[in-house]
Design a protein around this motif. Structure first.
Motif: not given
Lengths: 359, 300
Positions: B182-186, B220-221, B226-227
């Motif tokens: 989801m985060l990577l899709s955004v 940055s995404t 990863l963090a």
């Protein structure tokens, strides 16, 4: 002259939507062709099809004599300037310019030298180490141009490149793009919805509507001899006045049906009683004395830009442009005169130009 | 008085009120326990002085004892496998899925939405499910691996000491996949299509577009994913009691489960606090990376 870009019987479907209908177009090497039309007319689709960003459903597309159907965009050797500029935000101006060269495997030093050369011709020398977000709209536009120039491509494709600039900058960039085109001896296809851009920049203008080419020709040909009512209304600003009219029983006079049946003598005989549309450009109408007037309107609005005065009728159907100022006020009744040689006649049903001997 | 009221309804007072509420909440429910935990790791804590705050100072003796436990290095190794295995797997598969769902095909976004199921489910339930999937004799995974001829003998995922930590890692990869995707899709959706078209016309092939446009634009995404992945993996607890309980013989035990064992099974609260303070240092590091990689986001 050889055709640099050639389209034969090109069709494009999006599902059930027929976006391009049987397009035939040959663009000569070294010429500057503008595609104009209202939004949704297919002009951008046509440009993107040439670039390869859209695939054509049928027909043949050739660039420099080679058939390009199914060839991916990166192998077509055409450069495109996008409306949004599409600069790479994470690269400096220099790397934006040299991106295509680096992909081709040119060494960093050579690519840098080329970028510096192109920056000089586009006035970007001071900005090479900036990022796109640090540039003004006009500067971004130049980077987008430079990125196209550096590749020395077979054709330049412009997709409404000036529409994000303010009015004065647009006028300036118009001239710069055209002079750049001449200096490079390039072949350019330029999409715009702004007919003034098309008229001022292009060698040839192609007017499109609903996926069909309505007319093509030199800018003044389109202005003087529009093939139909749509082209007549699209080319020229302010737009041409259209008055529903008919030919009288003798075939020698044009009757303005909407203006209490006032009439004007025709240059030559036409089929009697035929229903027509009279097209008169605002700049060829003038306010006249009672003795000279061909027909009369009730003044609705009077607008002046200082250099030009626009007088519109109350029904908004007729506009007159003149360079002199006027004392006229809304609700005044005023007589208008027109030279009958300046009247364009279109068939009331087909809206096609009625060809007369006079042209 | 009137000025204070009007400041609260119209001016800076309202801002301060909102910030103040948040600060009180954070200090009371995160700050104090954190400090308390750190203090406790330097004290001698037993069942008799648990309810008071003034306990004998122990210096670093808790730390020395924790490090000298025979299982300490095994647990560090397992934690490393679990954390890096999970993050790596979640990120690679999550990125692949995110790229896949960027393709335009019917129901792409609906199917992508269904992946959120794994994120919605409680960790204990996911643990139970994977416990069955990974079961030795009747597990689905073994049946599939045998069926396609990848293995001949039954793999005892949960009870083989060399496999147990991987069993939990696999379950955790599945659990965190949707979050990563989801985060990577955004992030991917934020890259203008124009850039890809421009790059394509500039002569970039698919791989070059990925490496020169997608990856740098996603920097940055990716850093944030990863963090956050590191933080979420270090606090992943539910899967351990549900699948292996840290066994056999600590072969799948990790720091966060070990801390819980110290405190709530052996009732040595000082050692539990010590282990969690050690983890805190790592999480702090991850948080710094996260803050650093999202520092540009304010500008948009």
């Amino acid at each position: 002259m050889t055709a640099q870009i050639e389209l034969q019987n090109v069709d494009k479907h999006y599902g059930t939507f027929h976006a391009l209908k049987n397009i035939d177009l040959a663009i000569d090497k070294g010429s500057f062709v503008a595609l104009v039309g209202p939004s949704g007319c297919g002009k951008s689709t046509l440009l993107r099809s040439i670039a390869g960003l859209e695939s054509i459903s049928s027909g043949t597309l050739k660039i420099a004599g080679e058939t390009m159907n199914g060839v991916p965009p990166r192998k077509r050797d055409v450069a495109m300037v996008f409306q949004s500029y599409a600069l790479y935000p994470h690269m400096t101006v220099e790397r934006n310019l040299s991106y295509s060269l680096r992909l081709k495997g040119m060494s960093r030093a050579d690519a840098k030298k080329k970028a510096e050369e192109v920056a000089k011709t586009t006035g970007l020398s001071e900005l090479l180490h900036r990022f796109p977000r640090q540039l003004s709209g006009g500067q971004r536009q130049r980077v987008a141009m430079g990125r196209a120039i550096i590749r020395n491509p077979k054709a330049f494709l412009f997709d409404e490149p000036l529409s994000n600039l303010d009015a004065s900058l647009r006028v300036q960039m118009r001239k710069e793009i055209r002079s750049l085109h001449d200096r490079l001896g390039a072949t350019s296809v330029y999409v715009t919805h702004d007919q003034i851009e098309a008229m001022t920049m292009a060698d040839y203008v192609v007017v499109m509507r609903n996926g069909v080419i309505e007319q093509r020709g030199r800018p003044l040909e389109l202005y003087d001899f529009p093939a139909n009512k749509f082209v007549a209304g699209f080319i020229g600003s302010p737009a041409m006045n259209f008055i529903a009219s008919s030919i009288d029983a003798s075939g020698t006079r044009l009757i303005f049906d909407e203006y209490s049946g006032e009439s004007i003598a025709l240059e030559q005989r036409l089929e009697p009683n035929r229903k027509v549309i009279a097209g008169i450009r605002p700049e060829f109408l003038r306010v006249a004395s009672e003795a000279e007037a061909n027909f009369h309107i009730e003044v609705g609005t009077v607008e002046s830009t200082g250099s030009a005065t626009y007088i519109s009728s109350q029904d908004q159907m007729v506009t007159v442009v003149q360079s002199e100022r006027t004392e006229l006020k809304p609700n005044d009744r005023v007589g208008l005169k027109v030279d009958s040689a300046r009247i364009h006649l279109f068939d009331a049903k087909t809206e096609a130009r009625i060809v007369t001997d006079a042209g | 008085m009137g000025r204070i009221v009007s400041s609260i309804t119209d001016g800076k007072g309202f801002d301060l009120l909102l910030v103040g509420l948040t600060m009180v909440f954070l200090l009371a429910l995160a700050g104090v326990p954190l400090v308390y935990n750190v203090v406790m790791s330097f004290q001698q804590v037993d069942m008799f002085n648990l309810s008071t705050f003034s306990r004998p100072f122990a210096g670093f003796s808790n730390y020395v004892e924790v490090v000298s436990q025979p299982e300490f290095w095994l647990i560090i190794r397992n934690t490393a496998i679990f954390v890096f295995g999970s993050i790596g797997g979640q990120f690679v598969f999550g990125f692949a899925l995110a790229l896949f769902f960027m393709l335009k095909f019917p129901f792409a976004s609906t199917i992508r939405g269904l992946f959120l199921v794994s994120w919605v489910m409680p960790g204990l339930v996911v643990g139970a499910l994977w416990g069955w999937i990974l079961a030795g004799d009747f597990g689905v995974l073994n049946a599939i691996l045998k069926g396609i001829g990848l293995i001949d003998n039954t793999m005892f995922w949960k009870s083989d000491p060399s496999l147990a930590i991987w069993a939990v890692t696999i379950a955790n990869i599945w659990l965190g996949l949707a979050f990563n995707m989801m985060l990577l899709s955004v992030g991917l959706a934020g890259i203008s299509q124009d850039l890809y078209e421009a790059a394509e016309l500039d002569g970039a092939n698919g791989f070059q577009r990925f490496s020169t446009i997608t990856l740098p634009m996603m920097r940055s995404t990716i850093g944030a994913v990863l963090a956050l992945g590191l933080i979420y993996t270090l606090q992943q607890f539910d899967l351990f009691p549900a699948i292996t309980e840290g066994g056999p013989a600590n072969s799948s035990n990790v720091a966060q489960y070990w801390a819980w064992q110290w405190s709530f099974q052996l009732f040595d609260f000082a050692k539990g606090a010590t282990v969690s303070v050690m983890m805190l240092v790592f999480v702090l590091f991850a948080s710094l990376v996260y803050v650093w990689s999202t520092r540009h986001e304010v500008r948009g």
